[in-house]
Design an enzyme around this catalytic site. Sequence first.
Site, PDB file in Angstrom:
ATOM      1  N   GLU A  46      -9.633  -2.123   4.228  1.00  0.00           N
ATOM      2  CA  GLU A  46      -8.915  -1.226   3.325  1.00  0.00           C
ATOM      3  C   GLU A  46      -7.792  -0.522   4.049  1.00  0.00           C
ATOM      4  O   GLU A  46      -7.862  -0.308   5.270  1.00  0.00           O
ATOM      5  CB  GLU A  46      -9.837  -0.154   2.729  1.00  0.00           C
ATOM      6  CG  GLU A  46     -10.442  -0.508   1.377  1.00  0.00           C
ATOM      7  CD  GLU A  46     -11.796  -1.142   1.543  1.00  0.00           C
ATOM      8  OE1 GLU A  46     -12.323  -1.672   0.555  1.00  0.00           O
ATOM      9  OE2 GLU A  46     -12.332  -1.130   2.662  1.00  0.00           O
ATOM     10  N   THR A  47      -6.793  -0.147   3.270  1.00  0.00           N
ATOM     11  CA  THR A  47      -5.752   0.765   3.713  1.00  0.00           C
ATOM     12  C   THR A  47      -5.878   2.044   2.896  1.00  0.00           C
ATOM     13  O   THR A  47      -5.916   1.987   1.664  1.00  0.00           O
ATOM     14  CB  THR A  47      -4.352   0.161   3.536  1.00  0.00           C
ATOM     15  OG1 THR A  47      -4.236  -1.015   4.346  1.00  0.00           O
ATOM     16  CG2 THR A  47      -3.275   1.151   3.927  1.00  0.00           C
TER      17      THR A  47
END
Length: 266
Positions: A46-47
């Site tokens: 994830e970012t």
Amino acid sequence: MKLPIYQVDAFTGEVFKGNYAAVVPLEQWLPDELMQSIATENNVSETAFFVRNPEGVYDIRWFSPLTEIAFCGHATLAAAYVIFRQHSVESITFAAKSVGTLTIWRDSGDRIKMRFPLRRSEPVNAVPQALLLGLSIAPKEVLLNQQAYVAVYEREQDVRALVSDSGRLKALGPLDVVATAPGDRHDFVSRYFWPANGGDEDPVTGSIHAALAPLWAERLGKRELIALQASHRSGLLHCRVEADYVFVSGQAVQYLEGTIEVPSGG
């Protein structure tokens, strides 16, 4: 447009272990399409993007390489780690539309403690065929919460030996699948499969412990538990279960700090 970026390994004290997250602090929100493109380009689990609002709360959003994610624990830990390194504060408040307010503290030692809403799972009467065909070992029972099917096994060895069929499990989307069992050296273990939302297997999934910790707290008769996510990278999570919340603590370590350059305005 140049933006700062950090890559942090979460739920570990060692680089190349735990789960990798990118963190991109923002002054104001970017277009959704641009944030998704950045997350796809980063190609980590994830970012996390956050913006500090006038009340001092950090509004936060999470994107996998495929889609925006409703709730992500390890990228929240990574974002908190970045903020704690830059500011002399003892606690942080994040706000997310899907789960409300998340309070984060500096914990004992070098751990960071996060307060998640308790997200209990319930038994499934009719187990989807895609789940049974998508796991190489049949679970003892199957539960469900708003995030994932919970496949419960008798032994840690079963969870470690599992082979998943991503093509079949993808049919369960938007729900993911977590396999879990009592641990040999830890209170419980898990593995997390999410082909509909991110990839074949997530290295460490903080958010699902808002469901797993209450499950094993009840079955083991204890409120404080240590959990191992038994992926190839592995990660350790310290959990405490209260009436309405689950506190999840873990370490983090920075791998990268840099600058990305993206088109202005998307």
